[in-house]
Design a protein around this motif. Structure first.
Motif, short mmCIF file in Angstrom:
data_model
loop_
_atom_site.label_atom_id
_atom_site.label_comp_id
_atom_site.label_asym_id
_atom_site.label_seq_id
_atom_site.Cartn_x
_atom_site.Cartn_y
_atom_site.Cartn_z
N VAL A 35 29.14 37.46 45.60
CA VAL A 35 30.00 38.55 46.03
C VAL A 35 31.43 38.10 45.78
O VAL A 35 31.89 37.13 46.37
N VAL A 36 32.10 38.81 44.87
CA VAL A 36 33.47 38.47 44.48
C VAL A 36 34.43 39.29 45.35
O VAL A 36 34.54 40.50 45.19
N ASN A 37 35.10 38.63 46.27
CA ASN A 37 36.03 39.32 47.17
C ASN A 37 37.46 39.08 46.74
O ASN A 37 37.85 37.96 46.43
N ASP A 38 38.26 40.16 46.76
CA ASP A 38 39.70 40.04 46.56
C ASP A 38 40.33 41.35 47.03
O ASP A 38 39.76 42.43 46.79
N VAL A 39 41.48 41.27 47.71
CA VAL A 39 42.15 42.51 48.13
C VAL A 39 42.63 43.30 46.92
O VAL A 39 42.87 44.51 47.03
N ASP A 40 42.79 42.65 45.79
CA ASP A 40 43.05 43.34 44.53
C ASP A 40 41.70 43.79 43.98
O ASP A 40 41.01 43.04 43.30
N GLY A 41 41.34 45.02 44.30
CA GLY A 41 40.01 45.50 43.94
C GLY A 41 39.75 45.50 42.45
O GLY A 41 38.63 45.23 42.00
N ALA A 42 40.78 45.81 41.65
CA ALA A 42 40.60 45.82 40.21
C ALA A 42 40.29 44.43 39.68
O ALA A 42 39.43 44.25 38.81
N ALA A 43 41.00 43.42 40.22
CA ALA A 43 40.74 42.05 39.79
C ALA A 43 39.34 41.61 40.20
O ALA A 43 38.63 40.96 39.43
N ALA A 44 38.94 41.96 41.42
CA ALA A 44 37.60 41.61 41.89
C ALA A 44 36.54 42.25 41.00
O ALA A 44 35.55 41.60 40.62
N SER A 45 36.74 43.51 40.66
CA SER A 45 35.76 44.22 39.83
C SER A 45 35.67 43.62 38.44
O SER A 45 34.58 43.50 37.87
N ALA A 46 36.83 43.24 37.87
CA ALA A 46 36.82 42.66 36.53
C ALA A 46 36.01 41.36 36.48
O ALA A 46 35.21 41.15 35.57
N VAL A 47 36.23 40.50 37.48
CA VAL A 47 35.47 39.25 37.52
C VAL A 47 33.99 39.53 37.80
O VAL A 47 33.10 38.98 37.12
N ALA A 48 33.73 40.39 38.77
CA ALA A 48 32.34 40.69 39.13
C ALA A 48 31.57 41.28 37.96
O ALA A 48 30.42 40.90 37.68
N ASP A 49 32.19 42.21 37.25
CA ASP A 49 31.51 42.83 36.11
C ASP A 49 31.19 41.81 35.03
O ASP A 49 30.16 41.90 34.35
N SER A 50 32.05 40.82 34.86
CA SER A 50 31.85 39.85 33.78
C SER A 50 30.76 38.83 34.10
O SER A 50 30.27 38.15 33.18
N ILE A 51 30.39 38.70 35.37
CA ILE A 51 29.36 37.70 35.73
C ILE A 51 28.15 38.36 36.40
O ILE A 51 27.28 37.65 36.93
N GLY A 52 28.09 39.69 36.41
CA GLY A 52 26.96 40.38 37.02
C GLY A 52 26.91 40.24 38.52
O GLY A 52 25.84 40.07 39.11
N ALA A 53 28.09 40.32 39.15
CA ALA A 53 28.18 40.11 40.59
C ALA A 53 28.62 41.39 41.29
O ALA A 53 28.91 42.42 40.65
N LEU A 54 28.68 41.34 42.60
CA LEU A 54 29.12 42.45 43.43
C LEU A 54 30.59 42.25 43.78
O LEU A 54 30.99 41.17 44.21
N ALA A 55 31.40 43.30 43.60
CA ALA A 55 32.82 43.23 43.93
C ALA A 55 33.06 43.77 45.34
O ALA A 55 32.38 44.70 45.79
N ASP A 56 34.04 43.19 46.02
CA ASP A 56 34.39 43.62 47.38
C ASP A 56 35.89 43.45 47.56
O ASP A 56 36.44 42.41 47.18
N ASP A 57 36.55 44.47 48.14
CA ASP A 57 38.01 44.40 48.32
C ASP A 57 38.42 44.36 49.79
O ASP A 57 39.54 44.73 50.13
N SER A 58 37.54 43.90 50.67
CA SER A 58 37.85 43.83 52.10
C SER A 58 39.03 42.90 52.35
O SER A 58 39.19 41.87 51.69
N ASP A 59 39.86 43.26 53.33
CA ASP A 59 40.97 42.40 53.77
C ASP A 59 40.43 41.41 54.78
O ASP A 59 40.18 41.75 55.94
N ILE A 60 40.25 40.18 54.37
CA ILE A 60 39.61 39.18 55.24
C ILE A 60 40.53 38.69 56.34
O ILE A 60 40.10 37.94 57.22
N ALA A 61 41.80 39.10 56.32
CA ALA A 61 42.73 38.69 57.38
C ALA A 61 42.52 39.46 58.67
O ALA A 61 43.19 39.19 59.66
#
Length: 271
Positions: A35-61
């Motif tokens: 699960v690729v998490n980043d508050v920058d949802g576009a960045a998370a999706s780009a990495v997730a799509d390239s490795i077959g992973a799930l993207a998540d943009d939750s604010d972990i703070a």
């Protein structure tokens, strides 16, 4: 031959770029469902799509955001086997110019975000009988110019690591940390801000050179390792022990003069 994380579900926070991206990529290459998490949802999706992973943009703070992230992993994969608490903010400031709101936000993301994600994940791991948390600290926790907020947050992360490891001994849930060093945007900004004062402090290579230590700590090969902070410096690997008092000096009578004498004498601190 299956990877060392085959069949595992692993969350990596702050994985849209830099070190977090490197951790996510190697974890996926070693067989993990990431699960690729980043508050920058576009960045998370780009990495997730390239490795077959799930993207998540939750604010972990936030407590709720950290909970949503862990729940997303459980819904997608049925469990949480690993958490890499990588998300962090980096701000440079000298004490006379430090913005208090910026200081607070660094602590919220770096320390509270790590704590919130860790607490949610640890509860899931305890329920399933095991798991591995890998926090991310920094050499700045030992004292680095212009990095008071960042260093304080990472010192707190180190303490969380040692305390949680003590809490969870014998449960099957392990907690360790890495203290990485790499040429990233953060390192470049640090060197620009400090100039010659930064010379020799960043000896790291690429972000990917830090990832094998993280993946090892997530794997069964590290089943006996908990409560350790692993430092990566270029081609060097070392452990960072908890702070310990120096050899004590006995003070027969507590006076200012006696303390001054101890500093100048056996403690060896004159200035």
């Amino acid at each position: 031959m299956p990877g060392v994380l085959a069949g595992r579900a692993v969350i990596v926070t702050g994985a849209g770029r830099g070190l977090g991206e490197a951790y996510a990529r190697l974890a996926a290459a070693e067989g993990a469902s990431v699960v690729v998490n980043d508050v920058d949802g576009a960045a998370a999706s780009a990495v997730a799509d390239s490795i077959g992973a799930l993207a998540d943009d939750s604010d972990i703070a936030t407590w709720a955001g950290a909970g949503r992230l862990v729940d997303a992993c459980r819904r997608a994969h049925g469990r949480v086997d690993g958490l890499v608490n990588n998300a962090g903010l980096f701000r440079l400031a000298d004490p006379g110019e430090q913005d208090p709101e910026e200081f607070r936000r660094v602590l919220e993301v770096n320390l509270l975000g790590t704590a919130y994600c860790g607490l949610h994940a640890i509860r899931a791991m305890l329920a399933q009988g095991g798991g591995s948390v890998v926090n991310v600290t920094s050499g700045a926790q030992s004292g680095t110019a212009a990095l008071a907020a960042y260093g304080a947050s990472k010192g707190g992360v180190a303490s969380l690591t040692w305390c949680w490891a003590a809490d969870l001994a014998g449960t099957g849930v392990r907690v360790n940390a890495v203290s990485p060093n790499a040429h990233t945007r953060m390192a470049d900004a640090f060197e620009r801000h400090l100039g010659s004062r930064a010379r020799g402090q960043n000896v790291g290579k690429s972000p990917s050179s830090n990832a094998p230590a993280v993946v090892h700590l997530l794997s069964d090969a590290a089943a006996g390792i908990t409560g350790q902070i692993v430092r990566i410096d270029g081609d060097e690997l070392s452990l960072v022990p908890p702070p310990r008092p120096t050899r004590p000096v006995r003070i027969p009578e507590w006076t200012v003069a006696a303390v001054a004498g101890a500093f100048a004498g056996e403690l060896g601190v004159t200035r």
